[in-house]
Design an enzyme around this catalytic site. Structure first.
Site, short mmCIF file in Angstrom:
data_model
loop_
_atom_site.label_atom_id
_atom_site.label_comp_id
_atom_site.label_asym_id
_atom_site.label_seq_id
_atom_site.Cartn_x
_atom_site.Cartn_y
_atom_site.Cartn_z
N THR A 133 8.93 0.80 -6.55
CA THR A 133 8.16 1.21 -7.73
C THR A 133 9.08 1.80 -8.80
O THR A 133 10.15 2.33 -8.49
CB THR A 133 7.12 2.27 -7.30
OG1 THR A 133 6.62 2.92 -8.46
CG2 THR A 133 7.74 3.35 -6.42
N GLU A 135 8.35 4.41 -10.20
CA GLU A 135 8.15 5.87 -10.13
C GLU A 135 9.37 6.58 -9.54
O GLU A 135 9.51 7.79 -9.66
CB GLU A 135 6.89 6.20 -9.32
CG GLU A 135 5.66 5.61 -9.98
CD GLU A 135 4.35 6.04 -9.37
OE1 GLU A 135 4.26 7.16 -8.83
OE2 GLU A 135 3.39 5.25 -9.42
N LYS A 162 9.50 6.61 -1.58
CA LYS A 162 9.94 5.27 -1.98
C LYS A 162 11.42 5.32 -2.40
O LYS A 162 12.19 4.41 -2.09
CB LYS A 162 9.08 4.74 -3.13
CG LYS A 162 7.66 4.40 -2.77
CD LYS A 162 7.52 3.28 -1.74
CE LYS A 162 7.91 1.92 -2.25
NZ LYS A 162 7.62 0.84 -1.27
P1 NAD Z 1 -1.59 -1.03 -0.61
O1 NAD Z 1 -1.80 0.40 -0.26
O2 NAD Z 1 -2.70 -1.79 -1.25
O3 NAD Z 1 -1.20 -1.85 0.70
C1 NAD Z 1 -0.24 -1.39 1.61
C2 NAD Z 1 -0.37 -2.21 2.88
O4 NAD Z 1 0.65 -1.74 3.80
C3 NAD Z 1 -1.71 -2.08 3.59
O5 NAD Z 1 -2.21 -3.35 3.95
C4 NAD Z 1 -1.39 -1.26 4.84
O6 NAD Z 1 -2.22 -1.56 5.95
C5 NAD Z 1 0.06 -1.64 5.08
N1 NAD Z 1 0.76 -0.60 5.86
C6 NAD Z 1 0.78 0.74 5.60
N2 NAD Z 1 1.49 1.37 6.55
C7 NAD Z 1 1.96 0.42 7.40
C8 NAD Z 1 2.77 0.46 8.56
N3 NAD Z 1 3.24 1.61 9.06
N4 NAD Z 1 3.06 -0.71 9.18
C9 NAD Z 1 2.57 -1.89 8.71
N5 NAD Z 1 1.79 -1.98 7.62
C10 NAD Z 1 1.48 -0.84 6.96
O7 NAD Z 1 -0.28 -1.06 -1.50
P2 NAD Z 1 0.10 -2.01 -2.73
O8 NAD Z 1 -0.44 -1.43 -3.97
O9 NAD Z 1 -0.20 -3.39 -2.36
O10 NAD Z 1 1.68 -1.81 -2.77
C11 NAD Z 1 2.54 -2.64 -2.00
C12 NAD Z 1 3.97 -2.22 -2.22
O11 NAD Z 1 4.31 -2.32 -3.61
C13 NAD Z 1 4.25 -0.78 -1.82
O12 NAD Z 1 5.52 -0.74 -1.20
C14 NAD Z 1 4.26 -0.02 -3.13
O13 NAD Z 1 5.11 1.09 -3.06
C15 NAD Z 1 4.81 -1.07 -4.08
N6 NAD Z 1 4.37 -0.95 -5.47
C16 NAD Z 1 3.04 -0.80 -5.78
C17 NAD Z 1 2.66 -0.74 -7.11
C18 NAD Z 1 1.20 -0.63 -7.51
O14 NAD Z 1 0.90 -0.46 -8.69
N7 NAD Z 1 0.26 -0.76 -6.60
C19 NAD Z 1 3.62 -0.79 -8.13
C20 NAD Z 1 4.97 -0.94 -7.77
C21 NAD Z 1 5.32 -1.02 -6.43
#
Ligand code: NAD
Length: 356
Positions: A133, A135, A162
């Site tokens: 991210t 962030e 992160k």
């Molecule tokens: P999300 O919370 O929708 O999904 C996360 C997924 O990871 C879920 O399906 C969950 O079951 C799985 N998970 C969590 N802990 C786990 C574990 N210990 N083992 C296996 N699976 C596990 O998140 P998202 O919004 O889809 O984000 C995905 C990635 O992208 C993250 O790494 C986040 O930091 C990054 N990201 C998100 C955004 C955003 O705006 N949402 C922006 C930039 C980066």
């Protein structure tokens, strides 16, 4: 290409699974623990395909993840599994430390042991792509952009976890020669986003005639990217990105939170004119700010554009219209979530009881 996608039942991971297994014809193994944020209905369109499979597993479980790697024999890992909601990290940071830091460490160790046993030709093609991210860079003032060289200064338990994972991934490249790539993306929005996040929360509040809680004065600013544009960016990074490099991914859509909420209100009203009040001012409600709320994020994604030829397809207006339309037409997706998992309560206020 055979790709392990961690977190593929989440918001962004599922868009990646749909893109890779569908349009790109990759063999995909979706490895996900299925936390509260996961939903396998997000991958229904690919789940019956012969080139897609699912493993319910925790990335912290080294033995089982190693077994999955040995059996599937991936060419690449796209690591998206994480605890992802800042407000929840304020209420309870423990899961963020476990999954985002310990889990990433565990996955790196599994990948390293697996990579070390590959043939030279498979080694040169292997990639470990860590999805992170913007962030991690902390907060900007009114001017400037995050570049790939911006020093890390995370401010929330989420962004600190992160940032830690980014550092581990970088170190596994420099110390052990694991072929890693890191990408740092701005705020995503789009279909299938869990309703705790700003865009779906506001859409659903408007549809239910509820108030629209906006943190502080609403002037905090974020850059927004449609999730399908992010998934395409991640595929470009995986297949064309240079090993050991970082790529910033953003939509060039800097908007204050209050303007995001206003745009959502206007878009919902166009599609469903009889919901909520007549005037935005009547239903918006400024609430106590998020503790440590970062002021502004804005991202310079020129490296993605010039080096990898990636461009987002959606503007914020077209992407938001598509997203609002999707939530209006897909009640059967979000109604059970509101009923069984999260009803829209305020999260992330520091209190006497907010200790893990
Ligand atoms: P999300 O919370 O929708 O999904 C996360 C997924 O990871 C879920 O399906 C969950 O079951 C799985 N998970 C969590 N802990 C786990 C574990 N210990 N083992 C296996 N699976 C596990 O998140 P998202 O919004 O889809 O984000 C995905 C990635 O992208 C993250 O790494 C986040 O930091 C990054 N990201 C998100 C955004 C955003 O705006 N949402 C922006 C930039 C980066």
């Amino acid at each position: 290409m055979k790709v392990v996608v961690t977190g593929g039942a989440g918001f962004i991971g599922s868009a990646v699974c749909r893109l890779l297994a569908g349009e790109k014809g990759c063999e995909v193994l979706n490895l996900d623990k299925l936390t509260y944020a996961a939903d396998l209905r997000t991958v229904a369109s690919v789940s019956e395909m012969a080139n897609y499979r699912f493993a319910k597993q925790d990335i912290c479980n080294r033995e089982e993840v190693a077994r999955i790697f040995a059996e599937f024999a991936p060419d690449a890992v796209m690591h998206l599994a994480a605890e992802s909601h800042v407000d929840r990290s304020i209420d309870g940071p423990n899961d963020f430390i476990q999954t985002n830091i310990v889990g990433t460490f565990t996955l790196l160790e599994v990948a390293r042991a697996y990579f070390d046993r590959l043939s030279d030709s498979r080694k040169s093609a292997f990639r470990f792509h860590h999805v992170s991210t913007d962030e991690v860079y902390g907060a900007l003032g009114d001017a400037g952009l995050f570049t790939e060289e911006t020093p890390y200064a995370p401010n929330s338990p989420y962004s600190a976890s992160k940032a830690s994972s980014d550092h581990l991934v970088r170190a596994w490249h420099h110390t052990y020669g694991l072929p890693v790539i890191i990408s740092n993306c701005s705020n995503n929005y789009g279909p299938y986003q869990f309703p705790e996040k700003l865009v779906p929360l506001m859409i659903l509040n408007i549809l239910h005639g509820r108030k629209l809680p906006v943190y502080g004065d609403g002037l905090n600013t974020r850059d927004w990217l449609h999730v399908e544009d992010h998934a395409k960016a991640l595929f470009a990074i995986l297949t064309k990105g240079r090993v050991g490099e970082k790529y910033n991914v953003g939509g060039c859509n800097e908007v204050t939170n209050i303007d995001v909420v206003r745009k959502i209100f206007d878009t919902v009203k166009q599609l469903v004119p009889d919901v909520a009040g007549e005037r935005f001012e009547d239903i918006v409600e400024f609430v106590r700010d998020r503790p440590g709320h970062d002021w502004r994020y804005a991202i310079d994604s020129s490296k993605m554009r010039s080096e990898l030829g990636w461009e987002p397809a959606y503007s914020f207006d077209t992407g938001l219209a598509q997203t609002v339309q999707w939530y209006v037409s897909n009640r059967e997706w979000w109604e059970p979530i509101l009923k069984n998992k999260y009803a829209g309560a305020r999260l992330g206020q520091v209190s006497e009881t907010s200790h893990d």
